[in-house]
Scaffold this motif. Sequence first.
Motif, short mmCIF file in Angstrom:
data_model
loop_
_atom_site.label_atom_id
_atom_site.label_comp_id
_atom_site.label_asym_id
_atom_site.label_seq_id
_atom_site.Cartn_x
_atom_site.Cartn_y
_atom_site.Cartn_z
N GLN A 96 0.83 -1.20 0.00
CA GLN A 96 0.00 0.00 0.00
C GLN A 96 0.87 1.25 0.00
N THR A 99 2.38 2.03 -3.42
CA THR A 99 1.35 2.52 -4.34
C THR A 99 0.94 3.94 -4.00
N LEU A 100 0.73 4.24 -2.72
CA LEU A 100 0.34 5.59 -2.34
C LEU A 100 1.43 6.60 -2.67
N LEU A 103 1.24 7.18 -6.39
CA LEU A 103 0.08 8.01 -6.75
C LEU A 103 0.25 9.45 -6.28
N VAL A 127 1.60 -2.04 -7.98
CA VAL A 127 0.80 -0.81 -8.12
C VAL A 127 -0.56 -1.09 -8.77
N PRO A 128 -0.63 -1.78 -9.92
CA PRO A 128 -1.96 -2.06 -10.48
C PRO A 128 -2.84 -2.92 -9.57
N VAL A 130 -2.84 -3.05 -6.23
CA VAL A 130 -3.34 -2.23 -5.13
C VAL A 130 -4.36 -1.22 -5.63
N CYS A 131 -4.11 -0.64 -6.80
CA CYS A 131 -5.08 0.31 -7.36
C CYS A 131 -6.42 -0.36 -7.62
N GLU A 132 -6.38 -1.58 -8.12
CA GLU A 132 -7.62 -2.33 -8.34
C GLU A 132 -8.35 -2.57 -7.03
N LEU A 134 -8.09 -0.70 -4.36
CA LEU A 134 -8.59 0.61 -3.92
C LEU A 134 -9.91 0.95 -4.63
N ILE A 135 -9.93 0.74 -5.93
CA ILE A 135 -11.15 1.04 -6.70
C ILE A 135 -12.31 0.19 -6.20
#
Length: 189
Positions: A96, A99-100, A103, A127-128, A130-132, A134-135
């Motif tokens: 996390q 990724t943060l 971003l 990163v992808p 964790v972004c997934e 998050l979404i």
Amino acid sequence: MIVSECVVKKRTKLKRRFWIRPSLRNRNKYRGSDLIKELILDDADNINLEYRSDVGFTNFFRMTSSDFEDLLNMIGPKITKNDTKFRQAIPASERQAVTLRFLATGDSYHSLMYTFKISKQVISRTVPDVCEALIHSLRDYVKMPQNERDWEIIAREFQDKWNFPHCVGAMDGKHITLQAPLNSGSDFF
């Protein structure tokens, strides 16, 4: 005869120089989770000062440590990986954090590799993922326009309030590089 020797030489597999980049091998000495703990401790030491106590952590991740923990509780189970016989998995908090940071700053994977002691190849998969997560986890908290009329209402509000036509969103705190159109003069900086 000479041709066959060349073919045989080409077929021999090159021996890998190293499994893990030497500079990343000492990851256990200074892990990303240690960085997170140090930022939290630094902020705890500054509680009695005049400025906000969460300055270091917030400056680095663009969110408070309590928000970081809340977010980790939401997405942690989705981004946690299992240890293998070969190596320990990167903890969800570090996944996390990487990724943060990506971003928040737009740092390259190469730069993040040296900050968090995680290879850029692993970061490019993390990163992808964790972004997934998050979404998926935040879809109830972030409302997106559902149809063309909703987008038009947003564009009209930007026009009425800020005199900014055809705009449907804005980002805060993110510097991005733009290529100015040719012969645009001083319209773009």
